[in-house]
Enzyme design. Structure first.
Site, PDB file in Angstrom:
ATOM      1  CG  HIS A 149      -2.120  -0.883   0.997  1.00 15.27           C
ATOM      2  ND1 HIS A 149      -3.337  -0.412   0.587  1.00 15.27           N
ATOM      3  CD2 HIS A 149      -2.251  -2.223   1.083  1.00 15.27           C
ATOM      4  CE1 HIS A 149      -4.176  -1.418   0.443  1.00 15.27           C
ATOM      5  NE2 HIS A 149      -3.529  -2.533   0.744  1.00 15.27           N
ATOM      6  CB  VAL A 157      -3.380   0.113   5.365  1.00 18.81           C
ATOM      7  CG1 VAL A 157      -4.531  -0.255   4.441  1.00 18.81           C
ATOM      8  CG2 VAL A 157      -2.038  -0.162   4.692  1.00 18.81           C
TER       9      VAL A 157
END
Length: 176
Positions: free
Chosen positions: A73, A126
């Site tokens: 991510h 995240v």
């Protein structure tokens, strides 16, 4: 991803496996293995059953693979956003909450928090930004979560990946 015609359940279940892989390859950021694994469960009784299949896949992964997924991510409001090198999905998500239009002070603040978080946990912060919806909520989340234990944050991060995955799937299907 966001300009395609949305699939009906019948169309989804009729997709050749290779097309299923291509269509859903990035519902888990840069991790096409999820679509490959979940395609073996075709046909799905409902979109919810498909989403649960992806969620169960993520839940059952080894700690090592969960860490790999989290490390794929991008930083929120990070360099990849600045140079327009995010995936189409991440670009849409980050811009939908204004992370591409931060003031220089807000940019410095989130960059510093991102770095503190990565230093502690070894992966980027995240969060499902479309659920957080406001920059202040994202800042509050990272400030609170940086105090978590590594095991707790691993699971929290994967739960956020599940939320992102759910919303990305819903972008591709016609629920009516």
């Amino acid at each position: 991803m966001y300009v395609r015609t949305k699939l009906t359940l019948e169309q989804l279940n009729a997709l050749p496996v290779s097309e299923f892989h291509k269509t859903f390859e990035n519902v888990v950021e840069c991790w096409p293995e999820a679509a490959i694994f979940c395609s073996a469960m075709l046909p799905f009784k409902s979109f919810e059953a498909m989403i649960v299949t992806f969620e169960n896949y993520l839940h059952r992964l080894s700690t090592e693979n969960k860490l790999r997924i989290l490390r794929l991510h991008p930083d929120l409001a990070g360099r990849l956003l600045d140079v327009q090198q995010l995936t189409e999905e991440s670009s849409y998500e980050q811009s939908s909450v204004g992370l591409d239009k931060l003031t220089p002070e807000d940019k410095r603040q989130i960059t510093a928090l991102n770095e503190e978080y990565k230093l502690k946990f070894g992966f980027p912060f995240v969060v499902c930004v479309r659920e957080a919806s406001k920059f202040e909520a994202i800042l509050r989340g990272i400030t609170e979560r940086v105090n978590n234990r590594p095991e707790q944050e691993l699971e929290t991060g994967i739960n956020e990946v599940k939320k992102i995955c759910r919303l990305r799937i819903l972008q591709l299907v016609n629920q009516l």
